[in-house]
Design an enzyme around this catalytic site. Sequence first.
Site, mmCIF file in Angstrom:
data_model
loop_
_atom_site.group_PDB
_atom_site.id
_atom_site.type_symbol
_atom_site.label_atom_id
_atom_site.label_comp_id
_atom_site.label_asym_id
_atom_site.label_seq_id
_atom_site.Cartn_x
_atom_site.Cartn_y
_atom_site.Cartn_z
ATOM 1 N N ASP A 106 73.430 33.773 36.167
ATOM 2 C CA ASP A 106 73.456 32.422 36.717
ATOM 3 C C ASP A 106 73.736 32.556 38.225
ATOM 4 O O ASP A 106 74.210 33.607 38.676
ATOM 5 C CB ASP A 106 74.584 31.668 35.990
ATOM 6 N N ASP A 299 78.761 30.527 34.507
ATOM 7 C CA ASP A 299 80.033 29.794 34.579
ATOM 8 C C ASP A 299 79.955 28.368 34.075
ATOM 9 O O ASP A 299 80.968 27.703 33.924
ATOM 10 C CB ASP A 299 80.514 29.732 36.039
HETATM 11 O O1 LIG Z 1 72.887 27.045 37.102
HETATM 12 P P1 LIG Z 1 73.587 27.213 38.413
HETATM 13 O O2 LIG Z 1 72.949 28.219 39.321
HETATM 14 O O3 LIG Z 1 75.063 27.448 38.229
HETATM 15 O O4 LIG Z 1 73.431 25.793 39.124
HETATM 16 C C1 LIG Z 1 74.173 24.654 38.660
HETATM 17 C C2 LIG Z 1 74.296 23.683 39.809
HETATM 18 O O5 LIG Z 1 74.885 24.435 40.882
HETATM 19 C C3 LIG Z 1 74.993 23.805 42.147
HETATM 20 O O6 LIG Z 1 76.083 22.906 42.107
HETATM 21 C C4 LIG Z 1 77.334 23.543 41.926
HETATM 22 O O7 LIG Z 1 77.576 24.411 43.054
HETATM 23 C C5 LIG Z 1 77.711 23.724 44.331
HETATM 24 C C6 LIG Z 1 77.862 24.782 45.414
HETATM 25 O O8 LIG Z 1 78.942 25.633 45.163
HETATM 26 C C7 LIG Z 1 78.902 22.768 44.247
HETATM 27 O O9 LIG Z 1 79.045 22.070 45.480
HETATM 28 C C8 LIG Z 1 78.692 21.772 43.097
HETATM 29 O O10 LIG Z 1 79.825 20.943 42.957
HETATM 30 C C9 LIG Z 1 78.446 22.534 41.792
HETATM 31 O O11 LIG Z 1 78.134 21.628 40.729
HETATM 32 C C10 LIG Z 1 73.698 23.168 42.570
HETATM 33 O O12 LIG Z 1 73.907 22.442 43.772
HETATM 34 C C11 LIG Z 1 73.097 22.298 41.478
HETATM 35 O O13 LIG Z 1 71.834 21.840 41.872
HETATM 36 C C12 LIG Z 1 72.927 23.169 40.231
HETATM 37 O O14 LIG Z 1 72.343 22.418 39.189
#
Ligand SMILES: O=P(O)(O)OC[C@H]1O[C@H](O[C@H]2O[C@H](CO)[C@@H](O)[C@H](O)[C@H]2O)[C@H](O)[C@@H](O)[C@@H]1O
Length: 361
Positions: A106, A299
């Site tokens: 991920d 995560d």
């Molecule tokens: O599947 P992933 O690669 O874990 O993506 C899931 C989402 O991740 C991102 O959001 C998350 O990370 C951001 C940066 O650290 C944080 O600001 C946010 O609060 C988290 O939810 C990404 O921006 C999303 O588009 C993804 O779906």
Amino acid sequence: MTRQTMAPITEPKNSNSTILSQKLSSVSGKYITIPNIPMCEKHLLQDLDINGGSWVDSMRASSPTHLKSITSLTPSAFPLELPSALDMFKHIINSSKGKQIVMFLDYDGTLSPIVDDPDRAFMSDAMRSTVRRLAKHFPTAIVSGRCRDKVYDFVQLPKLYYAGSHGMDIKSPANKGFKYPKKSQEVVFQPASEFIPMIEKVYKTLSEKTKNILGASVEHNKFCLSVHFRRVDENKWNELAHEVRSVLEEYPELQLAQGRKVFEIRPTIKWDKGKALEFILESLGLANCKDVFPVYIGDDRTDEDAFKVLRDRGQGCGILVSKIARKTNASFYLQEPPEVMSFLQRLVKWRRESLKRRFRL
Ligand SMILES: O=P(O)(O)OC[C@H]1O[C@H](O[C@H]2O[C@H](CO)[C@@H](O)[C@H](O)[C@H]2O)[C@H](O)[C@@H](O)[C@@H]1O
């Protein structure tokens, strides 16, 4: 409910899985087409316990500060008693003996730290070079909720599989390198392409409706959307959830999930990170192979679909990245991206040493 679309190909493992079994076939040299990816049950805010008052609790629960850390819990208070993947490294390696390890990683919160601004979630150079070395030894895939191009821009490594939009946009590397099985095929797979105009429309509507909520942002992930509330004051969460719910009520074809201080909006097709894992194994020619050992590290709640696939297959292992005690289908945990990097480095080191021993270098 079924739809005509592009899809893979794996044997159903249980009654919930309705993906048709079909041999990999190639259309235009690249695309795989089969009919009928079923729609799944729609999840809306009420499914997340976000109705009537309890939804703010659910939003709050996506914040680690409101939960107990793994280290602060006695083992009995932590029902799954997950062991650390670093402590169990030898055990994991022994279980993989004689098997082809395939790595699934991920991105956010696994390879990069969670930060306030989603556009600045950079991975470190050290992590990048670790993943580069890892991919020299094992087929490796990045599986992310982000759109594929964006996650590629962060990772910048060409010889990997990339599965963006929660697995709804998969591309194999053009030049795979020698570590990929000979049977593996070049694939581009987008099971939700017909939803692009709808996602575009909802993106515009949600951006407009949330523009006055300070700190809220809508991220366009091509086949899905993320509505971020990490930077929104808690007393505005009610208003934000109300806006999201009111828009989604108009779109029964879309469903909602919750990630880390983010609402994830995606089509109601039965496709997720677990299906993406199975698809990639299939395209590597390893789906029905007993001697494969997939390792999935993630995560987020959306990573649970992949952990469950591994648990159901009885193959490989899921590793949850979390400092927080929570119910999971993973078998091990790592606390944060630096621990993920240590684990990956140990894997590369072990692999190099075993190759040296084998070839007496
Ligand atoms: O599947 P992933 O690669 O874990 O993506 C899931 C989402 O991740 C991102 O959001 C998350 O990370 C951001 C940066 O650290 C944080 O600001 C946010 O609060 C988290 O939810 C990404 O921006 C999303 O588009 C993804 O779906």
